[in-house]
Structures are given as structure tokens and as C-alpha cells.
Design a protein around this motif. Structure first.
Motif: not given
Length: 361
Positions: A28-32, A37-38, A152-154
């Protein structure tokens, strides 16, 4: 009816549970980080997009029977509350991606022993739409977090299409009498009014001498009249928020806070939150009333405080209402770690808000 007592040995840790929790925090940290970044700003890892940020009063019911007159609800009284309504994802998506929803409640001025990590006279109840948490266990929570992380990146259009499929499948199940599916509802919630929803702890908590799940049930006539309201996301992609603002401009919102006492260890497991506790074993019964009066539900300064400064966590709790079960044990660590990460990224100090007066008017 036998109300099963709370015991200190009521929980059973999963094998490698801490590994699962560490994995949830990492994922979930990576998702944040991906969202930051986006979008250029770190947001909450879940329930990022607020719908209404309001204050009001909670009144504990008079004359409660002994099994309900427990902990915070042990005596009649009135408390200030702050309530944040939000959409489920850990990113601020358009409302056409309609997933599960949240209602976070902070009760002020409570008395009694708090959990060791909590040093304010407050009690938080972190609730969501749906009676169960589909992941069920800490290991299931990790698997669910990985699935969400992969989306998330989609592109947002892909997320909207997936939510639409989940909503359609759930509608079909209801039509044939199979009832709603918790997992489908989690990913594809109906386009219903956020003030018509009921919200649930989904996980058990200690309830003084007993154990319970908690629910907030919308009871004002104006809220119940919204049963047929549906958002057209093509007309307004922030429509849930605008609907909530419009509601609070004209009406009070009233919720009955209810407790479902643990009575059957076989049908009402502590460690698997994917299992709904049957109401024939134990019904939700009213313990307090929350009244949120007419107000500006989305003033800029208050929203900034609710969204960027204030923290809502299951760990903000009296010892008498300690969170229970693997999912809650995970949340106790996950919420803190992700909040600390977000506040480091934004540079905005977090506040374990202790007084209602600390919230901007």
C-alpha cells in the motif's frame, strides 16, 4: 440468549501474520507512491476522496440493558463527534468508479483507559458500507491489497469498466434472489446516495465485558427518502460529494449507532471478517444516536483539516473497545504506517485531534 464474554485469549494469530502485515504496508505504500507521482500529492491509502466533513453530537441511549451499557456506552451522555464520509479507493477517482464507501467517526470527551498507543480522550469508529470485509483475514487482506495495487497504474476508464461489471453482476445476483455479494459490492457499489447508506465496523471489537460489531444506520426521514436516488456519473463525476453538500444545506442527518453482541462462536467468528454474523443469532440494537445538523459540509478550511491533518484509526480507542481479529490487528499497524508515510510526503503534520474546537469552523 447467551451473550458470550470477552476474554483476553479470544483471538488466534495466523501463521506468519506479521509477514502478511508487513506485506500489506509495503504494497500500500507503493500504491501511495504511484498516486503521488501521477497526481503530485500524497493522499490517504484508502478513502482518499472525501464526500462530506461534518460535526455533530452523539447521545448515548438511556436505560440500556447491561450487555449494551458497556464502555463508552455505560451511562447516558452526549458527546461531540466529527464524521468524515468518503469513497473507498486510495486515489481521487471520478465517481463513475463507484466502489465501497466509508464513514469515520471521532467521538470527543470520552473517559477511561485508552490503548497504549492512544493518548487523547477520543474514540474512533472506522466504518464502511457492507456488513463484512471480504478479505476475511490478514493473509486475505494482503492478497486483496495486491489485487488493488495492480489496478492503481491502470487508466481510469479500465477501473470504471471493472466497477461497472461488478455492479452488474451484483444486480443480477439480487434479481435471482441470491442476495448481494460482498466482494462485488466492494469493487462496484451502486450509484446510491451516500447519506442513505448504512455503515458497519465489519470487524469485531471488544465491547466492555462482551464483544460486538458496530453499525451506523441512517434513520432520518429525509435520508430514508433517498432510497431511489441514483447518480448519473456522466453528468457529474463528483456527484456524490455534491449530493451530500446539497443534503446538509437543507437537512439534518441522523444515525442510530447499533451494536451486534457476540452470542455464537460457531456462526460468528472473531478471526474471519468475511463471514456475516447472522442477525437471527444476534440483532443490531441501538446504543446511541448521532445527529449531524444542517451545515456547510465541504468548507475549504475544514476539508483541508479533515483530509490532510486529522487521523482516524481503529487504534484510537478505549481499552474497553479494543479492535479484535486478524484484519483489525493488521489495520492497527497499517493505518499508522501509511499515515506516517503520507504526512512525511506532504510535509503536513498529523494531528490526533483531541478537541472538537481544534477543527476549523
Amino acid at each position: 440468549m447467551t451473550h458470550l464474554p470477552y476474554r483476553d485469549d479470544i483471538e488466534t494469530l495466523e501463521p506468519n501474520e506479521q509477514d502478511s502485515i508487513d506485506g500489506i504496508i509495503e504494497g500500500m505504500t507503493q500504491e501511495t507512491q504511484t498516486v503521488e507521482k501521477r497526481d503530485g500529492h500524497a493522499v490517504r491509502a484508502s478513502h482518499a476522496k472525501s464526500t462530506a466533513c461534518v460535526i455533530g453530537k452523539m447521545t448515548v441511549s438511556d436505560g440500556l440493558p447491561p450487555e449494551l451499557a458497556q464502555g463508552l456506552f455505560g451511562a447516558p451522555g452526549t458527546f461531540d463527534v466529527a464524521v468524515r464520509f468518503a469513497q473507498g479507493p486510495g486515489e481521487k477517482l471520478d465517481d463513475r468508479v463507484s466502489t465501497h464507501r466509508g464513514m469515520a467517526i471521532k467521538v470527543f470527551g470520552v473517559e477511561g483507559e485508552t490503548l497504549p498507543s492512544h493518548d487523547a480522550p477520543t474514540q474512533d469508529f472506522v466504518l464502511a458500507s457492507g456488513t463484512t470485509f471480504p478479505a476475511g483475514t490478514a493473509d486475505g487482506f494482503l492478497r486483496q491489497a495486491k489485487k488493488i495495487g495492480a489496478t492503481v497504474p491502470m487508466p481510469e476508464g479500465v477501473k470504471s469498466a471493472a466497477a461497472s461489471v461488478a455492479r452488474t453482476m451484483n444486480t443480477l445476483l439480487n434479481a435471482v434472489g441470491a442476495g448481494p455479494n460482498a466482494a462485488l459490492d466492494f469493487y462496484g457499489h451502486p450509484f446510491s446516495h451516500p447519506l442513505h447508506e448504512d455503515y458497519y465496523s465489519q470487524c469485531p471489537i471488544r465491547f466492555g465485558d462482551y464483544v460486538a460489531k458496530i453499525g451506523a444506520f441512517a434513520v432520518a426521514p429525509e435520508q430514508r427518502a433517498l432510497a431511489d436516488w441514483r447518480l448519473d456519473p456522466h453528468q457529474d463525476e463528483d456527484g456524490f460529494r455534491h449530493a451530500a453538500i446539497d443534503y446538509f444545506d437543507r437537512n439534518d442527518a441522523v444515525y442510530e449507532l447499533r451494536a451486534q453482541i457476540w452470542t455464537n462462536a460457531e456462526t460468528q467468528p472473531i478471526e474471519d471478517t468475511s463471514v456475516e454474523w447472522p442477525e437471527q443469532d444476534s440483532a443490531y440494537r441501538t446504543i446511541a444516536t448521532i445527529r449531524l445538523p444542517r451545515q456547510a459540509a465541504y468548507g475549504a478550511e475544514r476539508v483541508r483539516y479533515f483530509d490532510e491533518v486529522m487521523t482516524f484509526r481503529p487504534a484510537h480507542s478505549l481499552a474497553a473497545h479494543r479492535p479484535l481479529g486478524g484484519v483489525m490487528r493488521a489495520r492497527m499497524q497499517v493505518y499508522r504506517a501509511l499515515s506516517d508515510f503520507r504526512h512525511r510526503k506532504t510535509g503536513i503534520p498529523a494531528a490526533n485531534t483531541a478537541r472538537i474546537d481544534d477543527i476549523p469552523a
